[in-house]
Design a protein around this motif. Structure first.
Motif, mmCIF file in Angstrom:
data_model
loop_
_atom_site.group_PDB
_atom_site.id
_atom_site.type_symbol
_atom_site.label_atom_id
_atom_site.label_comp_id
_atom_site.label_asym_id
_atom_site.label_seq_id
_atom_site.Cartn_x
_atom_site.Cartn_y
_atom_site.Cartn_z
ATOM 1 N N ARG A 193 0.835 -1.211 0.000
ATOM 2 C CA ARG A 193 0.000 0.000 0.000
ATOM 3 C C ARG A 193 0.866 1.256 0.000
ATOM 4 O O ARG A 193 0.558 2.239 -0.698
ATOM 5 C CB ARG A 193 -0.934 0.000 1.215
ATOM 6 N N ARG A 194 1.948 1.244 0.780
ATOM 7 C CA ARG A 194 2.827 2.413 0.835
ATOM 8 C C ARG A 194 3.454 2.692 -0.529
ATOM 9 O O ARG A 194 3.534 3.845 -0.963
ATOM 10 C CB ARG A 194 3.921 2.192 1.873
ATOM 11 N N THR A 195 3.902 1.638 -1.186
ATOM 12 C CA THR A 195 4.539 1.829 -2.493
ATOM 13 C C THR A 195 3.532 2.330 -3.514
ATOM 14 O O THR A 195 3.831 3.230 -4.310
ATOM 15 C CB THR A 195 5.177 0.515 -2.972
ATOM 16 N N ARG A 196 2.335 1.774 -3.501
ATOM 17 C CA ARG A 196 1.304 2.246 -4.433
ATOM 18 C C ARG A 196 0.999 3.721 -4.192
ATOM 19 O O ARG A 196 0.815 4.493 -5.142
ATOM 20 C CB ARG A 196 0.034 1.407 -4.282
ATOM 21 N N ARG A 197 0.950 4.115 -2.915
ATOM 22 C CA ARG A 197 0.679 5.510 -2.592
ATOM 23 C C ARG A 197 1.800 6.416 -3.097
ATOM 24 O O ARG A 197 1.533 7.498 -3.648
ATOM 25 C CB ARG A 197 0.524 5.656 -1.066
ATOM 26 N N GLN A 198 3.040 5.985 -2.925
ATOM 27 C CA GLN A 198 4.164 6.778 -3.420
ATOM 28 C C GLN A 198 4.133 6.890 -4.945
ATOM 29 O O GLN A 198 4.444 7.942 -5.512
ATOM 30 C CB GLN A 198 5.487 6.160 -2.960
ATOM 31 N N LEU A 199 3.770 5.818 -5.600
ATOM 32 C CA LEU A 199 3.650 5.876 -7.063
ATOM 33 C C LEU A 199 2.596 6.893 -7.479
ATOM 34 O O LEU A 199 2.791 7.651 -8.448
ATOM 35 C CB LEU A 199 3.291 4.487 -7.613
ATOM 36 N N GLU A 200 1.491 6.928 -6.750
ATOM 37 C CA GLU A 200 0.444 7.913 -7.049
ATOM 38 C C GLU A 200 0.966 9.333 -6.838
ATOM 39 O O GLU A 200 0.751 10.218 -7.682
ATOM 40 C CB GLU A 200 -0.771 7.676 -6.149
ATOM 41 N N LEU A 201 1.632 9.571 -5.717
ATOM 42 C CA LEU A 201 2.127 10.908 -5.398
ATOM 43 C C LEU A 201 3.132 11.403 -6.438
ATOM 44 O O LEU A 201 3.208 12.600 -6.717
ATOM 45 C CB LEU A 201 2.765 10.916 -4.008
ATOM 46 N N HIS A 202 3.910 10.483 -6.991
ATOM 47 C CA HIS A 202 4.923 10.847 -7.988
ATOM 48 C C HIS A 202 4.383 10.795 -9.420
ATOM 49 O O HIS A 202 5.134 11.036 -10.364
ATOM 50 C CB HIS A 202 6.143 9.935 -7.867
ATOM 51 N N GLY A 203 3.114 10.455 -9.573
ATOM 52 C CA GLY A 203 2.535 10.372 -10.917
ATOM 53 C C GLY A 203 3.105 9.226 -11.732
ATOM 54 O O GLY A 203 3.251 9.340 -12.961
ATOM 55 N N LEU A 204 3.396 8.098 -11.073
ATOM 56 C CA LEU A 204 4.059 6.980 -11.750
ATOM 57 C C LEU A 204 3.224 5.697 -11.741
ATOM 58 O O LEU A 204 3.734 4.633 -12.105
ATOM 59 C CB LEU A 204 5.416 6.710 -11.088
ATOM 60 N N SER A 205 1.972 5.779 -11.369
ATOM 61 C CA SER A 205 1.145 4.578 -11.248
ATOM 62 C C SER A 205 0.993 3.826 -12.564
ATOM 63 O O SER A 205 0.790 2.605 -12.569
ATOM 64 C CB SER A 205 -0.238 4.946 -10.710
ATOM 65 N N ALA A 206 1.093 4.543 -13.684
ATOM 66 C CA ALA A 206 0.922 3.895 -14.985
ATOM 67 C C ALA A 206 2.157 3.107 -15.410
ATOM 68 O O ALA A 206 2.115 2.373 -16.406
ATOM 69 C CB ALA A 206 0.597 4.942 -16.049
#
Length: 250
Positions: A125-138
């Motif tokens: 969950r933490r990593t997914r959240r960081q990906l979202e914050l950095h605009g890298l989820s895709a």
């Protein structure tokens, strides 16, 4: 006039004092050398971290890189390879800061996907959240991969459940930074028999914490079991190894 016993006692006292002084002298020099080494290591990590921010053009701070996290010099090795060789399929054993770094590299490259196997739901969950914050989820997918008993190396061992890992393409880049050593000394060995057969010709494998006994043993076993693996050490803080998967001879 001092008798023989007094002289002998005085000589013993002088010898004891000289021994203590010599011991203190050695401790002072050891402390000085450790301090110099510590300062040099810190400077190297700061250089590597600054290099990451420059190479990746990050606008948001990365999470902390101390403790269990990958060190900046190891992250810099990963970023340099990803930016130079532009892998399309990157697989990680564990998730965290390296997931962000690799996802950003693929974003800059304009192609590819990172698949991170993570056994801990909280870290996932933490990593997914960081990906979202950095605009890298895709550019990265964190796969919930609980540790399950698997038959490897002639026995049963806990390792990631890879059922969620797509089978659509061979792996161009593999990063092994988990599972944690707490589950067993040879925790990372199963990555070889389970994932190496899925590597693309010329793929690169990176192993963190390569100075630990369990990781050194894994490297030895992999070298014996996979003769097409070209292994070299990397001068990273926690020890690291880079392994090129050469195409099998026909």
């Amino acid at each position: 006039m001092m008798d023989a016993y007094a002289i002998a006692a005085l000589l013993l006292l002088c010898g004891y004092i000289l021994h203590k002084v010599r011991h203190m002298h050695i401790l002072v020099h050891t402390l000085r050398d450790d301090t110099r080494h510590g300062n040099a290591t810190l400077f190297r990590q700061l250089e590597a971290l600054q290099g990451l921010y420059v190479s990746l053009g990050l606008r948001r701070a990365l999470p902390l890189t101390r403790g269990w996290a990958a060190s900046p010099d190891f992250l810099q090795e990963l970023a340099a390879h990803a930016l130079d060789e532009k892998p399309r399929c990157v697989v990680e054993c564990s998730s965290g800061i390296s997931t962000l770094v690799l996802a950003r590299c693929l974003q800059l490259n304009g192609a590819g996907m990172v698949y991170s196997l993570e056994h801990d739901p909280l870290y996932a969950r933490r990593t997914r959240r960081q990906l979202e914050l950095h605009g890298l989820s895709a550019w990265a997918t964190v796969i919930d991969a609980p540790l399950t008993g698997q038959a490897v190396g002639g026995g049963q061992q806990l390792w990631y459940d890879c059922s969620g890992l797509p089978l659509v393409m061979p792996i161009d880049m593999l990063v092994i930074d988990g599972p944690p050593q707490a589950i067993g000394q040879h925790a990372r060995y199963p990555a070889g028999p389970i994932l190496f057969p899925r590597l693309a010709p010329g793929a690169m494998v990176f192993l963190d914490d390569a100075e630990r006994p369990g990781e050194r043993a894994a490297l030895q076993r992999w070298s014996l079991e996979f003769p097409h693996l070209d292994v070299q050490s990397l001068p990273c803080e926690k020890g690291a190894a880079a392994m090129r998967w050469a195409q099998a001879a026909s």
